[in-house]
Design a protein around this motif. Structure first.
Motif, mmCIF file in Angstrom:
data_model
loop_
_atom_site.group_PDB
_atom_site.id
_atom_site.type_symbol
_atom_site.label_atom_id
_atom_site.label_comp_id
_atom_site.label_asym_id
_atom_site.label_seq_id
_atom_site.Cartn_x
_atom_site.Cartn_y
_atom_site.Cartn_z
ATOM 1 N N ARG A 43 18.398 -2.212 4.488
ATOM 2 C CA ARG A 43 17.273 -1.300 4.301
ATOM 3 C C ARG A 43 15.962 -2.068 4.237
ATOM 4 N NH1 ARG A 43 18.060 2.296 -0.742
ATOM 5 N NH2 ARG A 43 16.341 3.462 0.177
ATOM 6 N N LEU A 44 14.872 -1.369 4.534
ATOM 7 C CA LEU A 44 13.545 -1.977 4.492
ATOM 8 C C LEU A 44 12.666 -1.209 3.510
ATOM 9 C CD1 LEU A 44 12.957 -2.472 8.318
ATOM 10 C CD2 LEU A 44 13.215 -4.284 6.630
ATOM 11 N N PRO A 45 11.800 -1.924 2.777
ATOM 12 C CA PRO A 45 10.924 -1.245 1.815
ATOM 13 C C PRO A 45 9.692 -0.655 2.496
ATOM 14 C CG PRO A 45 10.618 -3.599 1.652
ATOM 15 C CD PRO A 45 11.653 -3.376 2.717
ATOM 16 N N MET A 46 9.902 0.370 3.289
ATOM 17 C CA MET A 46 8.752 0.960 3.981
ATOM 18 C C MET A 46 8.951 2.439 4.239
ATOM 19 S SD MET A 46 9.266 -0.402 7.820
ATOM 20 C CE MET A 46 9.124 1.176 8.629
ATOM 21 N N GLU A 47 7.843 3.130 4.474
ATOM 22 C CA GLU A 47 7.879 4.546 4.820
ATOM 23 C C GLU A 47 7.008 4.790 6.048
ATOM 24 O OE1 GLU A 47 8.403 7.415 1.292
ATOM 25 O OE2 GLU A 47 7.085 5.860 0.525
ATOM 26 N N SER A 48 7.373 5.803 6.842
ATOM 27 C CA SER A 48 6.668 6.087 8.088
ATOM 28 C C SER A 48 5.771 7.308 7.916
ATOM 29 C CB SER A 48 7.683 6.358 9.198
ATOM 30 O OG SER A 48 8.522 5.233 9.361
ATOM 31 N N SER A 89 12.944 1.617 9.966
ATOM 32 C CA SER A 89 13.945 2.036 8.975
ATOM 33 C C SER A 89 15.215 2.510 9.663
ATOM 34 C CB SER A 89 13.406 3.166 8.104
ATOM 35 O OG SER A 89 12.353 2.730 7.307
ATOM 36 N N HIS A 132 14.448 -3.556 -8.278
ATOM 37 C CA HIS A 132 13.762 -3.749 -6.997
ATOM 38 C C HIS A 132 13.878 -2.500 -6.129
ATOM 39 C CE1 HIS A 132 14.198 -4.893 -2.665
ATOM 40 N NE2 HIS A 132 13.031 -5.456 -2.898
ATOM 41 N N PHE A 138 9.018 -8.795 -2.177
ATOM 42 C CA PHE A 138 8.996 -7.679 -3.139
ATOM 43 C C PHE A 138 9.866 -8.007 -4.337
ATOM 44 C CE2 PHE A 138 7.901 -5.928 0.967
ATOM 45 C CZ PHE A 138 6.743 -5.240 0.667
ATOM 46 N N LYS A 139 11.025 -8.618 -4.068
ATOM 47 C CA LYS A 139 11.920 -9.007 -5.151
ATOM 48 C C LYS A 139 11.272 -10.103 -6.006
ATOM 49 C CE LYS A 139 15.821 -11.040 -4.051
ATOM 50 N NZ LYS A 139 16.957 -11.049 -3.121
ATOM 51 N N PHE A 157 3.422 -10.448 -3.789
ATOM 52 C CA PHE A 157 2.829 -9.507 -2.834
ATOM 53 C C PHE A 157 1.639 -10.133 -2.114
ATOM 54 C CE2 PHE A 157 4.150 -7.036 -6.627
ATOM 55 C CZ PHE A 157 5.341 -6.579 -6.095
ATOM 56 N N PHE A 188 10.720 -0.270 -4.879
ATOM 57 C CA PHE A 188 10.218 -0.435 -3.509
ATOM 58 C C PHE A 188 11.005 0.280 -2.422
ATOM 59 C CE2 PHE A 188 8.933 -4.328 -5.778
ATOM 60 C CZ PHE A 188 7.568 -4.118 -5.750
ATOM 61 N N MET A 189 12.301 0.447 -2.614
ATOM 62 C CA MET A 189 13.102 1.023 -1.538
ATOM 63 C C MET A 189 12.998 2.541 -1.565
ATOM 64 S SD MET A 189 14.368 -1.245 0.326
ATOM 65 C CE MET A 189 14.971 -2.908 0.412
ATOM 66 N N ARG A 190 12.467 3.094 -0.496
ATOM 67 C CA ARG A 190 12.372 4.535 -0.391
ATOM 68 C C ARG A 190 13.168 4.988 0.820
ATOM 69 N NH1 ARG A 190 11.360 3.930 -4.629
ATOM 70 N NH2 ARG A 190 9.523 4.355 -5.888
ATOM 71 N N GLY A 246 7.186 2.302 13.458
ATOM 72 C CA GLY A 246 7.575 3.442 12.633
ATOM 73 C C GLY A 246 9.062 3.708 12.575
ATOM 74 N N ASN A 255 13.619 6.747 4.080
ATOM 75 C CA ASN A 255 12.634 7.002 5.141
ATOM 76 C C ASN A 255 13.346 7.653 6.317
ATOM 77 O OD1 ASN A 255 10.201 6.919 6.516
ATOM 78 N ND2 ASN A 255 10.484 4.809 7.230
#
Lengths: 414, 109
Positions: free
Chosen positions: A250-255, A241, B39, A398-399, A403, B43-45, A238, B47
């Protein structure tokens, strides 16, 4: 390291158990390591273990902000399965499940792997088709699963109610060699084996910065001072980021928060794991007799390791229809963990824009079952620069639009 | 339990009455933008561990979308405000600054 065995137990029984040694050392950090792993959870420790075992890299430090195995490794519902639809997922989860089979012998530490079987209920027509498709995909992938009838479900789980008014049980995807393991023991077993190989596990040591020189990692700053390294592995679930921003990408994820709960202990009534993904609840019975229950994630960003009460209510309400006996159970305790969720609900195991920094995160709600496979692939990636097990899980997917879409394809709760 | 006041109907709504809609104030990128921009938009949020600005919908109430300023480490709510704005109003930023001096969020301070 003194090996655990029946002879050791007998020997210690005769001398008041005075000869047991600590399972792992707690050294102070050296100034430099070949590899630093951030995060002493299951994934971090497994990566360190396979770096040593498979590649002979033992000048390794595993740094942990809190205590070993105190994050999601000690907070999950311990389910192990590999019945995934997409090839890369099935490959890494099946690798992990296979390694779990012999993990106790490998680590000389009883992780209590129990291949009791995992049943995923199909409760809508859509789910029947989805799970039949998964069963066919698994047959091609070499993962042993089968789609079973409601009558077979009743044989496997006598306490189930097949004809619920809202969601009758129409069949199930059955993986007989799935199951559970003792989650703490997985972390402890890996930690003990790593420590035995000469690796340093440094707890209560928070990373406060990542030093990058000339596009490559030079070391990390921690609450216990700076430590240099040649390679850095980030396996912090978690908090990925936060750590990646320290390194400058940066990473394409949310916690978000994911919760679980256990009931009071009752007599043995269910010897398999049952997942009901339409209503979003899953349940198994622990060796102590508690019913271990999990559900879906909360909907908003959260770092508190606490979840929302109404999610628990929804999970239990959903399970009562399928398992009427649950309605009389008292729930003992409830807890939450912070899971890292990516856009396609699949993990990221990848090189990063910073040289010699590797990241392994985004397991979302499916981290525990993958620990040995994830560590195996991550160690190969860090040691050799390439791993066939992890190549599909790169950040760039992702780019590129490639997926590994488990959330849409399988419609499963991870 | 998270309680947000809907800025439209004024109801102090509890979480099960609301639907979380993710990061607020995203700038749209579409045809004509670079691959990297598209992109990041998809996808980039953000956080963050701390101050966060989000979209919420009062789904089991008036049905309208609104914005909330919230802390992700304490679940403290700094305030809610209208969706008809491209960035947080000064009053909300002041409320955040009063409790979290030195905060930042994207390029906002």
């Amino acid at each position: 390291m003194k090996r655990y065995s029946v002879f050791a137990v007998a020997r210690e029984a005769l001398r008041y158990h005075s000869g047991w040694e600590r399972a792992w050392r707690s050294p102070t950090a050296k100034r430099h390591y070949d590899v630093i792993i951030v995060g002493a959870g299951g994934h971090g420790l497994a990566t360190a273990y396979y770096l040593g075992k498979n590649y002979g890299i033992t000048n390794v430090a595993v740094i942990e902000k809190g205590w070993l195995g105190g994050g999601n490794t000690g907070r999950n519902t311990t389910i192990i399965r590999s019945n995934y639809l997409q090839d890369p997922s099935a490959a890494i989860y099946e690798k992990a499940r296979g390694l779990y089979e012999n993990l106790s012998q490998d680590l000389n530490f009883n992780v209590m792997f129990s291949p009791r079987g995992v049943l995923m209920l199909a409760q809508t027509q859509h789910e029947i088709r989805g799970y039949q498709r998964t069963a066919h995909a698994n047959a091609l992938q070499g993962v042993k699963t089968e789609f079973v009838s409601p009558q077979r479900v009743k044989e496997i789980v006598p306490i189930i109610n097949l004809d619920g008014p809202r969601y009758p049980v129409l069949g199930a995807l059955w993986q007989a060699r799935g199951g559970t393991a003792r989650h703490d023991a997985v972390a402890w077993g890996y930690a003990r084996a790593c420590s035995d190989m000469g690796m340093d596990i440094i707890q209560q040591c928070e990373v406060t910065g990542v030093r990058v020189e000339g596009g490559r990692v030079a070391g990390v700053d921690t609450s216990k001072g700076p430590i240099d390294c040649d390679k850095l592995g980030m396996l912090v679930a978690g908090n990925a980021s936060v750590l990646s921003e320290m390194a400058g990408f940066r990473l394409p994820m949310e916690s978000v928060a994911l919760q679980a709960l256990v009931s009071e202990p009752i007599k043995p009534c269910m010897d398999v794991v049952v997942m009901a993904n339409t209503v979003h609840g899953y349940m198994s019975q622990s060796d102590k007799g508690e019913m271990v229950i999990g559900g879906g994630t909360d909907g908003f960003n959260n770092y508190t390791q606490r979840g929302s009460f109404h999610h628990i209510e929804e999970t239990v309400r959903a399970l009562i229809e399928t398992f009427p006996m649950v309605s009389r159970l008292k729930m003992l305790r409830q807890w939450g963990g912070i899971v890292d969720v990516t856009g396609d609900r699949s993990p990221i195991i990848s090189k990063t824009p910073v040289g010699n920094v590797f990241v392994n995160c985004g397991w979302g709600t499916g981290g525990f079952k993958s620990i040995p496979g994830s560590g195996w692939g991550m160690a190969e990636l860090m040691a050799t620069g390439h791993s066939s097990l992890t190549e599909a899980f790169t950040i760039d997917r992702f780019k590129e639009g490639q997926f590994i879409d488990e959330s849409v394809a399988a419609g499963v709760a991870h | 339990m998270l309680i947000l006041e809907c800025p439209y109907c004024g109801v102090k709504a509890e979480e099960s009455e609301l639907h979380a809609g993710g990061e607020a104030h995203l700038k749209r990128f579409g045809p004509g933008s670079s691959d990297a921009e598209f992109h990041d938009y998809l996808f980039m949020r953000k956080n963050p561990r701390g101050v966060h600005f989000e979209r919420w919908r009062h789904i089991n109430g008036c049905g309208k979308w609104f914005h909330a300023a919230r802390c992700t480490t304490t679940l403290e709510v700094f305030g809610t405000y209208s969706a008809q704005t491209l960035e947080p109003p000064q009053a909300i930023r002041d409320a955040v600054s009063a409790k979290r001096p030195g905060w930042s969020w994207r390029d906002l301070k």
